[in-house]
Write a protein that holds these residues in place. Structure first.
Motif, PDB file in Angstrom:
ATOM      1  N   ASN A   1      -8.988  -1.600  -6.297  1.00  9.42           N
ATOM      2  CA  ASN A   1      -8.445  -2.774  -5.610  1.00  9.42           C
ATOM      3  C   ASN A   1      -7.805  -2.363  -4.287  1.00  9.42           C
ATOM      4  O   ASN A   1      -6.860  -1.572  -4.268  1.00  9.42           O
TER       5      ASN A   1
ATOM      6  N   TYR B   1       2.403  -0.442 -14.473  1.00  6.79           N
ATOM      7  CA  TYR B   1       1.235  -1.209 -14.018  1.00  6.79           C
ATOM      8  C   TYR B   1       0.193  -0.289 -13.369  1.00  6.79           C
ATOM      9  O   TYR B   1      -1.007  -0.418 -13.634  1.00  6.79           O
TER      10      TYR B   1
ATOM     11  N   GLU C   1      -1.213  -8.151  -6.214  1.00  6.57           N
ATOM     12  CA  GLU C   1      -1.008  -8.152  -7.669  1.00  6.57           C
ATOM     13  C   GLU C   1       0.429  -7.821  -8.058  1.00  6.57           C
ATOM     14  O   GLU C   1       0.798  -7.920  -9.225  1.00  6.57           O
TER      15      GLU C   1
END
Length: 212
Positions: free
Chosen positions: A56, A30, A62
């Protein structure tokens, strides 16, 4: 016969090391898909080289499985090690991608209480070095064996699923990535929830309630 009865590590700064129960390969996969950007050129000249930061700054939102594991480790550190009966809020979390030959100079994280850094994948060349909050004004080069009392720094080598928790005001630096691999990590800062302070200052307290 020894004249020393007891040695106490008073006013120490505890560091907690954890091994998280998450799928680090999926987390690494990821992290390789998200957007990163370099720091501003003015800062990079004096602070770091070949390090990219995720766009982010709420990254753990997430990755709920990782966030849950980190929160559990933080709770254990706060309640069992520090013996504080308080809750906390992770207000910032981000990923750093350190390219080969990348490093970050000595720094600390302001505007918080505790910090943590997570490494999905370890490597002998992925290292972070911490410095004591108070440095001696002299140096002894006749040390028989380094320990927590005489060391002027302490270096950790990243291992798979490793988490390090520390006071956010402790200086640390990201040592040069001398490998040929990109080094990924996730850092976070937190603050306590509730009323801060006591006594005559109660009327001026900051109340941290249900933060978003």
């Amino acid at each position: 016969m020894s004249k020393i009865i007891e040695t106490l590590p008073l006013f120490s700064e505890p560091f907690s090391i954890g091994r998280l129960d998450v799928d680090q390969k999926n987390i690494l996969k990821y992290l390789k898909t998200i957007s990163y950007k370099p720091r501003t050129p003015a800062l990079r000249k004096s602070f770091d080289y070949n390090i990219l930061i995720s766009d982010n700054f709420k990254l753990l939102d997430e990755i709920p499985s990782l966030k849950k594991e980190i929160e559990s480790a933080l709770t254990e550190h706060i309640q069992k090690i520090l013996q504080y009966n308080i809750d906390f809020y992770i207000y910032a979390s981000w990923s750093a991608k350190t390219l080969p030959q990348g490093y970050a100079a000595r720094h600390h994280h302001a505007n918080g209480w505790l910090s943590a850094v997570y490494y999905p994948i370890g490597h002998k060349d992925f290292q972070i070095r911490f410095y004591p909050p108070r440095m001696a004004n002299w140096h002894c080069d006749k040390i028989k064996e380094y320990n927590i009392y005489n060391s002027s720094s302490w270096t950790f080598t990243a291992e798979d699923n490793m988490l390090i928790i520390f006071n956010n005001l402790i200086d640390h630096e990201i040592l040069c990535n001398t490998s040929d691999q990109d080094r990924y990590s996730i850092a976070c800062n937190l603050i306590p929830k509730g009323k801060l302070g006591k006594g005559e200052w109660d009327q001026h307290q900051t109340i941290i309630k249900d933060l978003i």
